[in-house]
Enzyme design. Structure first.
Site, short mmCIF file in Angstrom:
data_model
loop_
_atom_site.label_atom_id
_atom_site.label_comp_id
_atom_site.label_asym_id
_atom_site.label_seq_id
_atom_site.Cartn_x
_atom_site.Cartn_y
_atom_site.Cartn_z
N THR A 158 -11.03 47.25 45.35
CA THR A 158 -11.05 48.68 45.41
C THR A 158 -10.39 49.39 44.20
O THR A 158 -9.69 48.69 43.61
CB THR A 158 -10.38 48.98 46.79
OG1 THR A 158 -8.98 48.59 46.56
CG2 THR A 158 -10.88 48.62 48.12
N TYR A 159 -10.84 50.76 44.17
CA TYR A 159 -10.18 51.29 43.06
C TYR A 159 -9.40 52.58 44.03
O TYR A 159 -9.82 53.12 45.05
CB TYR A 159 -11.18 52.29 42.31
CG TYR A 159 -10.53 52.51 40.89
CD1 TYR A 159 -10.71 51.61 39.84
CD2 TYR A 159 -9.97 53.76 41.01
CE1 TYR A 159 -10.09 52.17 38.71
CE2 TYR A 159 -9.60 54.15 39.71
CZ TYR A 159 -9.53 53.31 38.45
OH TYR A 159 -8.93 53.70 37.31
N HIS B 245 -14.80 48.35 42.41
CA HIS B 245 -15.30 49.79 42.74
C HIS B 245 -15.29 50.92 41.86
O HIS B 245 -13.90 51.02 41.25
CB HIS B 245 -14.48 49.96 44.23
CG HIS B 245 -15.08 49.22 45.44
ND1 HIS B 245 -14.39 49.32 46.63
CD2 HIS B 245 -15.59 48.09 45.57
CE1 HIS B 245 -14.93 48.39 47.29
NE2 HIS B 245 -15.31 47.81 46.64
N TYR C 100 -22.82 54.35 55.99
CA TYR C 100 -22.19 54.58 57.07
C TYR C 100 -23.05 54.55 58.51
O TYR C 100 -23.54 55.59 59.00
CB TYR C 100 -21.51 55.93 57.00
CG TYR C 100 -20.77 56.19 55.68
CD1 TYR C 100 -19.39 55.89 55.45
CD2 TYR C 100 -21.34 56.26 54.32
CE1 TYR C 100 -18.59 55.89 54.71
CE2 TYR C 100 -20.54 56.45 53.19
CZ TYR C 100 -19.45 56.16 53.30
OH TYR C 100 -18.66 56.14 52.08
N ARG D 291 -18.20 57.71 45.58
CA ARG D 291 -17.54 59.23 45.44
C ARG D 291 -16.19 58.99 45.34
O ARG D 291 -15.26 59.55 44.51
CB ARG D 291 -17.99 60.12 46.62
CG ARG D 291 -17.49 61.44 46.01
CD ARG D 291 -17.80 62.44 47.18
NE ARG D 291 -16.88 62.18 48.15
CZ ARG D 291 -16.80 63.03 49.31
NH1 ARG D 291 -17.58 63.93 49.55
NH2 ARG D 291 -15.67 62.83 50.09
N GLU E 76 -13.26 41.88 50.40
CA GLU E 76 -12.68 42.88 49.89
C GLU E 76 -11.14 42.91 49.80
O GLU E 76 -10.51 42.54 50.78
CB GLU E 76 -13.24 44.18 50.38
CG GLU E 76 -12.39 45.52 49.52
CD GLU E 76 -12.68 46.91 50.24
OE1 GLU E 76 -13.73 47.38 50.63
OE2 GLU E 76 -11.63 47.27 50.95
P1 FAD Z 1 -21.57 59.89 48.60
O1 FAD Z 1 -22.87 58.94 48.70
O2 FAD Z 1 -21.53 60.84 47.40
O3 FAD Z 1 -21.50 60.83 49.84
C1 FAD Z 1 -20.60 61.64 50.47
C2 FAD Z 1 -20.79 62.71 51.22
O4 FAD Z 1 -21.68 63.63 50.56
C3 FAD Z 1 -21.67 62.26 52.34
O5 FAD Z 1 -21.52 63.07 53.64
C4 FAD Z 1 -23.29 62.57 51.96
O6 FAD Z 1 -24.12 62.64 53.09
C5 FAD Z 1 -22.97 63.78 50.96
N1 FAD Z 1 -23.80 63.69 49.81
C6 FAD Z 1 -24.38 62.77 49.08
N2 FAD Z 1 -24.91 62.90 48.02
C7 FAD Z 1 -24.96 64.44 48.02
C8 FAD Z 1 -25.61 65.30 47.33
N3 FAD Z 1 -26.34 64.94 46.09
N4 FAD Z 1 -25.45 66.65 47.44
C9 FAD Z 1 -24.61 67.00 48.59
N5 FAD Z 1 -24.19 65.97 49.32
C10 FAD Z 1 -24.29 64.93 49.11
N6 FAD Z 1 -12.84 55.02 48.61
C11 FAD Z 1 -11.98 54.78 47.55
O7 FAD Z 1 -11.34 55.89 46.90
N7 FAD Z 1 -11.88 53.86 46.75
C12 FAD Z 1 -12.56 52.55 47.13
O8 FAD Z 1 -12.42 51.18 46.49
C13 FAD Z 1 -13.46 52.64 48.39
N8 FAD Z 1 -14.23 51.63 48.66
C14 FAD Z 1 -15.11 51.75 49.59
C15 FAD Z 1 -15.92 50.79 49.92
C16 FAD Z 1 -16.88 50.89 50.91
C17 FAD Z 1 -17.78 49.76 51.34
C18 FAD Z 1 -17.02 52.10 51.80
C19 FAD Z 1 -18.03 52.23 52.93
C20 FAD Z 1 -16.22 53.20 51.35
C21 FAD Z 1 -15.24 52.96 50.37
N9 FAD Z 1 -14.37 53.89 49.93
C22 FAD Z 1 -13.54 54.01 48.77
C23 FAD Z 1 -14.28 55.27 50.54
C24 FAD Z 1 -15.34 56.48 50.02
O9 FAD Z 1 -15.15 56.56 48.67
C25 FAD Z 1 -15.35 57.54 51.01
O10 FAD Z 1 -15.88 57.12 52.04
C26 FAD Z 1 -15.97 58.93 50.48
O11 FAD Z 1 -15.52 59.94 51.02
C27 FAD Z 1 -17.57 58.89 50.24
O12 FAD Z 1 -18.23 57.97 49.20
P2 FAD Z 1 -19.68 57.69 48.95
O13 FAD Z 1 -19.81 57.02 47.73
O14 FAD Z 1 -20.19 57.27 50.26
O15 FAD Z 1 -19.93 59.20 48.78
#
Ligand code: FAD
Length: 317
Positions: free
Chosen positions: A49-50, A94, A179, A124, A18
């Site tokens: 990344t974004y 991303h 996670y 997200r 990445e």
């Molecule tokens: P989600 O899957 O939406 O989950 C977020 C939280 O909400 C979790 O606690 C989950 O349990 C809960 N949840 C999920 N769905 C629901 C629902 N339907 N209703 C209620 N609660 C729900 N961030 C950036 O800004 N840019 C990047 O490029 C970036 N790259 C990343 C790459 C990787 C591999 C990882 C692991 C993380 C990255 N992140 C990045 C960070 C990430 O955006 C954050 O960890 C963010 O807080 C959660 O993203 P997610 O897609 O896992 O969220």
């Protein structure tokens, strides 16, 4: 080529990494420099990344402040296109919910489709720096699940504008985050796993983990995923510790644990070079153990240190 097809086709652990877009005003050469250092390991794909917009305060002549919206690391889509063009390696942008309406997302996906980008990581996104919790854009996706639903809809030819005549389906392979030590907003691991499963049911074809420093966390997470019925490839995300500050910053920002054996060794180290070497050695052992269990890919968070990733890859691949 789709990442899921690369994984299915391969009988060995693949290498990927990445990168972050350079800070605004810097040239793209730092990206090329990073890839040049790692290309010998034949990366299967490169994630980019974004970074959402940030708000900064700029002082006016009268002493008051203007609130300015700025994006410090723009360029994700263009970087992906240029990687694919220059290196013939698949780039994985991303895509985040934060700061995007669904219309913005649809248009971004159309750009990616036209550029021949076949894979995305749907997230997200981080909170805006000024917010204590994630606030979606009005009319935007609220979480990764909604974003994945939108991409899956486009893959089925369903766009936001229902009046379109015979819209062309896109063909994205969708990845999502997971996670091993639980996402910080989730009340417990089970709830996080349930949402992760829903992301898979909505169309995610592979998962990439948050960094972890104790392989036991990854192995136990894989077991929990299996029990929950999550059966897609789970790619371990790997990061070596490169300086002493990270002992405190990584747990704070990523809500992960550093094993005592590692933190203790780093605290006792006398020089920065020694700290770096301890981080590298730990990471090599982690990677060797993961590779011995045939993980699909070892995915490195380079964070601007391709030389360190290269040192590790030389020992592992
Ligand atoms: P989600 O899957 O939406 O989950 C977020 C939280 O909400 C979790 O606690 C989950 O349990 C809960 N949840 C999920 N769905 C629901 C629902 N339907 N209703 C209620 N609660 C729900 N961030 C950036 O800004 N840019 C990047 O490029 C970036 N790259 C990343 C790459 C990787 C591999 C990882 C692991 C993380 C990255 N992140 C990045 C960070 C990430 O955006 C954050 O960890 C963010 O807080 C959660 O993203 P997610 O897609 O896992 O969220």
């Amino acid at each position: 080529m789709k990442i899921i097809d690369k994984i299915k086709k391969s009988d060995k652990t693949l290498f990927s990494f990445e990168i972050l877009p350079p800070l605004k005003g810097s040239s793209i050469n730092s990206i090329f420099h990073c890839i040049d250092k790692l290309i010998e390991f034949e990366p299967s794909f490169v994630d980019v990344t974004y970074h959402r917009e940030e708000f900064i305060l700029k002082k006016r002549a009268d002493g008051s402040y203007d609130r300015i919206v700025t994006r410090k690391r723009p360029g994700t889509v263009a970087i992906c296109a240029s990687i694919q063009n220059k290196y013939k390696v698949d780039a994985v942008p991303h895509i985040i919910c934060g700061g995007f309406t669904k219309e913005d997302t649809e248009n971004a996906l159309i750009d990616l489709d036209f550029l021949g980008i076949r894979n995305i990581l749907a997230l997200r996104g981080d909170n805006a720096k000024t917010e204590t919790q994630f606030v979606p854009e009005p009319g935007g996706n609220r979480n990764a699940l909604e974003l994945i639903n939108q991409v899956s809809n486009m893959n089925s030819g369903i766009y936001l504008d229902e009046e379109l005549q015979n819209p062309t389906p896109t063909d994205f392979c969708i990845g999502a985050a997971c996670y091993p030590e639980k996402h910080q907003d989730a009340p417990n691991m089970m709830s996080d796993l349930n949402y992760t499963k829903r992301k898979v049911e909505a169309g995610a074809e592979f998962l990439t983990t948050q960094m972890f420093f104790d392989n036991k966390n990854y192995f136990s997470f894989i077991e929990k995923c299996k029990e929950a019925g999550i059966n897609i490839p789970i790619i371990p995300g790997i990061k070596p510790i490169t300086n002493r500050n990270q002992l405190y910053l990584l747990p704070k920002y990523f809500k992960i644990d550093i094993p005592f054996e590692l933190s203790n060794a780093i605290e006792k180290a006398k020089t920065d070079e020694e700290v770096k070497q301890i981080g590298i050695d730990w990471c090599i052992e982690q990677c060797k153990e993961l590779k011995a269990t045939s993980v699909p890919v070892l995915h490195f968070y380079t964070m601007g240190y391709p030389d360190i990733t290269s040192k590790i890859a030389k020992q592992v691949f």
